[in-house]
Motif scaffolding. Structure first.
Motif, short mmCIF file in Angstrom:
data_model
loop_
_atom_site.label_atom_id
_atom_site.label_comp_id
_atom_site.label_asym_id
_atom_site.label_seq_id
_atom_site.Cartn_x
_atom_site.Cartn_y
_atom_site.Cartn_z
N UNK A 207 -23.13 15.27 -19.35
CA UNK A 207 -22.69 13.97 -19.82
C UNK A 207 -21.66 14.24 -20.90
N UNK A 208 -20.46 13.69 -20.74
CA UNK A 208 -19.36 14.04 -21.62
C UNK A 208 -18.60 12.79 -22.06
N UNK A 209 -18.25 12.75 -23.35
CA UNK A 209 -17.39 11.69 -23.88
C UNK A 209 -16.46 12.33 -24.90
N UNK A 210 -15.74 11.50 -25.65
CA UNK A 210 -14.80 12.01 -26.66
C UNK A 210 -15.43 13.00 -27.63
N UNK A 211 -16.60 12.64 -28.13
CA UNK A 211 -17.19 13.43 -29.20
C UNK A 211 -18.63 13.84 -28.92
N UNK B 276 -15.34 1.22 -26.30
CA UNK B 276 -14.37 1.40 -25.23
C UNK B 276 -14.07 2.83 -24.81
N UNK B 277 -14.89 3.80 -25.20
CA UNK B 277 -14.63 5.16 -24.74
C UNK B 277 -15.30 5.40 -23.39
N UNK B 278 -14.77 6.34 -22.65
CA UNK B 278 -15.33 6.71 -21.35
C UNK B 278 -16.42 7.76 -21.54
N UNK B 279 -17.50 7.57 -20.81
CA UNK B 279 -18.60 8.53 -20.75
C UNK B 279 -18.68 8.98 -19.30
N UNK B 280 -18.54 10.27 -19.06
CA UNK B 280 -18.51 10.80 -17.70
C UNK B 280 -19.76 11.58 -17.37
#
Length: 64
Positions: A52-56, A14-18
């Motif tokens: 490409x960016x997400x939480x970690x 459920x994390x967002x990947x931008x």
């Protein structure tokens, strides 16, 4: 899978990947599924460098 698909596995559920252009504009946001993976295409984007960016996770992709 084709050359323009991005496939991320092993992420949190459920994390967002931008997808972000080098000038800081958000191109798209995708959410990981119940298995912690997400697949999306950059085929429709113009040639160039994207972040490409997400939480970690952050990485760069160059589309030819």
């Amino acid at each position: 899978m084709n050359d323009y698909e991005i496939n991320i596995t092993g992420a949190k559920v459920g994390i967002n990947v931008s997808v972000i252009s080098t000038d800081g504009k958000a191109i798209g946001t995708y959410k990981t599924g119940q298995d912690g993976s997400v697949t999306f295409s950059i085929a429709d984007l113009p040639q160039g460098l994207y972040i490409i960016n997400s939480e970690n996770l952050t990485f760069k992709v160059f589309k030819k």
